[in-house]
Design a protein around this motif. Structure first.
Motif, PDB file in Angstrom:
ATOM      1  N   PHE A  78     -12.129  -3.281  -7.488  1.00 52.06           N
ATOM      2  CA  PHE A  78     -10.715  -2.791  -7.683  1.00 52.06           C
ATOM      3  C   PHE A  78     -10.642  -1.378  -8.256  1.00 52.06           C
ATOM      4  O   PHE A  78      -9.552  -0.883  -8.487  1.00 52.06           O
ATOM      5  N   SER A  79     -11.755  -1.061  -8.676  1.00 48.52           N
ATOM      6  CA  SER A  79     -11.912   0.548  -9.683  1.00 48.52           C
ATOM      7  C   SER A  79     -11.769   1.386  -8.370  1.00 48.52           C
ATOM      8  O   SER A  79     -11.595   2.634  -8.623  1.00 48.52           O
ATOM      9  N   ASP A  80     -12.217   0.875  -7.196  1.00 48.54           N
ATOM     10  CA  ASP A  80     -12.244   1.717  -5.853  1.00 48.54           C
ATOM     11  C   ASP A  80     -10.927   1.881  -4.940  1.00 48.54           C
ATOM     12  O   ASP A  80     -11.083   2.232  -3.779  1.00 48.54           O
ATOM     13  N   CYS A  81      -9.851   1.215  -5.317  1.00 47.76           N
ATOM     14  CA  CYS A  81      -8.899   1.159  -4.689  1.00 47.76           C
ATOM     15  C   CYS A  81      -7.455   1.165  -5.409  1.00 47.76           C
ATOM     16  O   CYS A  81      -7.499   0.662  -6.882  1.00 47.76           O
ATOM     17  N   ARG A  82      -6.458   1.121  -4.753  1.00 46.26           N
ATOM     18  CA  ARG A  82      -5.085   1.040  -5.579  1.00 46.26           C
ATOM     19  C   ARG A  82      -4.575  -0.155  -5.484  1.00 46.26           C
ATOM     20  O   ARG A  82      -4.658  -0.983  -4.408  1.00 46.26           O
ATOM     21  N   TRP A  83      -4.151  -0.791  -6.549  1.00 44.27           N
ATOM     22  CA  TRP A  83      -3.735  -2.161  -6.611  1.00 44.27           C
ATOM     23  C   TRP A  83      -2.777  -2.426  -7.721  1.00 44.27           C
ATOM     24  O   TRP A  83      -2.502  -1.633  -8.747  1.00 44.27           O
TER      25      TRP A  83
END
Length: 147
Positions: A78-83
């Motif tokens: 989740f630190s490597d994508c938008r959410w």
């Protein structure tokens, strides 16, 4: 192919799944298979009450690769994508073409996977879909865990 996410307390998890299907129209039901070796499965088994199921457009194939080739045992995906936080605090992927969340009604041992029968309760989808990520797009991935 779908990305499934869940949350238990402060623990978020998500993975690429190939075993999933709508299994009833009325009442609405969807079945998601999570590998017993998968970090997402272990988080879900610690008391998850809901799962979020995401469809990905072809232009977000790298998101499928992130959730299919990395393991939450070593990487915070989740630190490597938008959410953002969605219903029941579930992580909802911002770049998903569509998504829905569902209440887990039952779990079934299916061998190396556990089936999670969910009742959809919320979601978002466009009026039209373009091309979606399929098995062909990710068949070359080295999985974060064996099946």
């Amino acid at each position: 192919m779908f990305v499934v996410t869940t949350r238990v307390g402060d623990h978020r998890a998500g993975c690429l799944v190939g075993f999933s299907s709508q299994v009833s129209i009325n009442p609405p039901r969807f079945l998601v298979g999570l590998s017993k070796k998968n970090h997402t499965y272990r988080v879900a088994e610690r008391g998850a009450t809901h799962l979020a199921v995401h469809l990905l457009a072809e232009e977000h194939r790298e998101l499928a690769r992130l959730f299919g080739s990395e393991t939450g045992d070593r990487v915070d995906k989740f630190s490597d994508c938008r959410w953002s936080d969605g219903p029941e605090g579930l992580p909802i992927l911002s770049d998903a073409a569509a998504w829905f969340s569902g209440h887990i009604l039952e779990r079934f041992d299916l061998g190396d996977h556990v089936g999670h029968l969910i009742q959809p309760v919320a979601g978002a989808a466009p009026d039209r879909f373009g091309d979606l990520v399929t098995f062909t797009d990710v068949k070359d991935l080295e999985p974060g865990h064996e099946a």
